[in-house]
Design an enzyme around this catalytic site. Structure first.
Site, short mmCIF file in Angstrom:
data_model
loop_
_atom_site.label_atom_id
_atom_site.label_comp_id
_atom_site.label_asym_id
_atom_site.label_seq_id
_atom_site.Cartn_x
_atom_site.Cartn_y
_atom_site.Cartn_z
N GLU A 42 0.83 -1.23 0.00
CA GLU A 42 0.00 0.00 0.00
C GLU A 42 0.85 1.27 0.00
OE1 GLU A 42 -1.32 1.89 3.47
OE2 GLU A 42 -1.33 0.04 4.64
N LYS A 48 -5.16 10.76 1.15
CA LYS A 48 -5.40 9.35 1.46
C LYS A 48 -6.72 8.95 0.83
CE LYS A 48 -5.24 7.91 5.88
NZ LYS A 48 -5.45 8.10 7.34
N VAL A 76 -5.45 0.65 3.40
CA VAL A 76 -5.72 -0.80 3.35
C VAL A 76 -7.00 -1.06 2.55
CG1 VAL A 76 -6.39 -2.81 4.72
CG2 VAL A 76 -4.46 -1.39 5.45
N ASP A 131 -11.28 0.30 6.59
CA ASP A 131 -10.50 -0.94 6.41
C ASP A 131 -11.27 -2.16 6.92
OD1 ASP A 131 -8.47 0.74 5.59
OD2 ASP A 131 -7.15 0.33 7.29
N LYS A 138 -3.28 -0.56 13.83
CA LYS A 138 -2.41 0.58 14.12
C LYS A 138 -2.23 0.75 15.63
CE LYS A 138 -4.75 3.73 11.82
NZ LYS A 138 -5.18 4.82 10.90
N1 PSU Z 1 -0.78 1.70 10.01
C1 PSU Z 1 0.41 2.32 10.12
N2 PSU Z 1 0.65 3.39 9.32
C2 PSU Z 1 -0.28 3.83 8.41
C3 PSU Z 1 -1.52 3.15 8.29
C4 PSU Z 1 -1.71 2.09 9.11
O1 PSU Z 1 1.25 1.96 10.94
O2 PSU Z 1 -0.01 4.82 7.72
C5 PSU Z 1 -2.55 3.61 7.30
C6 PSU Z 1 -3.06 2.41 6.48
O3 PSU Z 1 -3.04 2.80 5.13
C7 PSU Z 1 -4.50 2.25 6.95
C8 PSU Z 1 -4.87 3.69 7.21
O4 PSU Z 1 -5.33 1.67 5.97
O5 PSU Z 1 -3.72 4.16 7.93
C9 PSU Z 1 -6.17 3.82 7.99
O6 PSU Z 1 -6.50 5.16 8.07
P1 PSU Z 1 -7.93 5.63 8.66
O7 PSU Z 1 -7.85 5.33 10.13
O8 PSU Z 1 -8.00 7.09 8.35
O9 PSU Z 1 -8.95 4.80 7.94
#
Ligand code: PSU
Ligand code: MN
Length: 287
Positions: A7, A68, A88, A124, A141
């Site tokens: 990704e 993003k 993701v 995700d 995360k």
């Molecule tokens: N985990 C990490 N670093 C990241 C991400 C996840 O350690 O940059 C990213 C991945 O791309 C994941 C996204 O899909 O964060 C999720 O973001 P959000 O919570 O805004 O959906």
């Protein structure tokens, strides 16, 4: 040769810009070393690209802030001929469309801390129920509510399996260091069996799978040390008003700074380990 998706949000928003190209090259080497072919996914000038070149990645890096894309704004970014980094959810969507069944990343998005007063749940999680791709990750995360996210995966009916672990990993730690830590649905100790399961389950359901690969032991960050950094980074995010899609990139940047690069080194170690495992799973799967 079997392909493994990578990704672009992790690269463009999760690590400092100066680490991006070298990390991408390392991940490609890791996947190839395990017998598969890497395919970095991103949106480039309104085109979804599966197999972003080093040149394109450099262009993305020098084009200012790349938004993003999750499954909600992907279509708008395509229509506007924009560049975008795939999370993701969108990496799964585009990988599935290209016939790629295995994807390596660091951590899945999920349920944010404080969800009972301010709901923030990553797309995700739903993507795992929609796209037939196995996501190899080290749990979710580091800044999320790990226990709540594990429950949400259960509610959504997403199979969560562990490679050589029975516990659901906690990103910088191999598991939550609490009484009765969250677990996985099943443990696989060898890659051939895991590859055969992934192949059969994707074909059976047409939905996704989460494959948990805990951070290598020598790269773990002790929980108390990480907790202190996390509290400080989350406080800075709330002071700066960084919420929603901007929350993670902001907090990760602060964490890497506060920890003097320790979180970055651990992050790189776990993503590389996931790239190697994903490559091995892809290579072990029947075509
Ligand atoms: N985990 C990490 N670093 C990241 C991400 C996840 O350690 O940059 C990213 C991945 O791309 C994941 C996204 O899909 O964060 C999720 O973001 P959000 O919570 O805004 O959906
Ligand atoms: Mn969110």
């Amino acid at each position: 040769m079997a392909r493994v998706a990578l990704e672009s949000t992790l690269l463009l928003h999760g690590v400092p810009r100066e680490s991006c190209l070298s990390l991408h090259a390392q991940l490609c080497d890791d996947v190839r070393g395990a017998g598969a072919e890497p395919a970095l996914i991103a949106v480039f000038g309104g085109e979804s690209v599966v197999g972003v070149s080093a040149c394109q990645l450099e262009a993305l890096l020098s084009s200012g802030t790349v938004p993003k894309a999750n499954t909600s704004n992907l279509g708008v970014l395509l229509a506007r001929k924009a560049h975008a980094a795939t999370t993701v959810s969108t990496t799964m969507e585009l990988a599935a469309r290209a016939g790629i069944r295995v994807f390596a990343t660091g951590g899945l998005g999920g349920v944010h801390q404080g969800w009972s007063t301010q709901l923030d749940v990553s797309s995700d999680l739903l993507a795992c129920t929609r796209f037939p791709v196995a996501v190899v990750c080290s749990g979710v995360k580091s800044i999320l509510d790990v226990r709540a996210t594990r429950e949400a995966l259960e509610t959504l009916g997403v199979p969560v399996v562990g490679f050589r672990t029975g516990l659901f990993p906690a990103f910088y730690q191999r598991s939550l260091s609490e009484a009765s830590p969250p677990t996985v649905d099943a443990t696989f100790d060898n890659v051939e069996e895991l590859g055969a399961f992934v192949h059969a389950e994707l074909a059976r359901t047409g939905r996704g799978i989460v494959v948990c690969n805990p951070i290598p032991e020598d790269a773990e960050i002790p929980a108390p040390r990480f907790e202190a950094w996390k509290q400080e980074a989350l406080r800075m995010a709330s002071e700066a008003g960084a919420t929603g899609r901007d929350a993670t990139p902001f907090v990760l940047g602060r964490l890497h700074a506060i920890s003097n690069g320790e979180t970055l080194r651990a992050n790189i170690a776990l993503v590389r380990s996931n790239a190697r495992l994903a490559g091995a799973i892809a290579a072990a799967m029947p075509a």
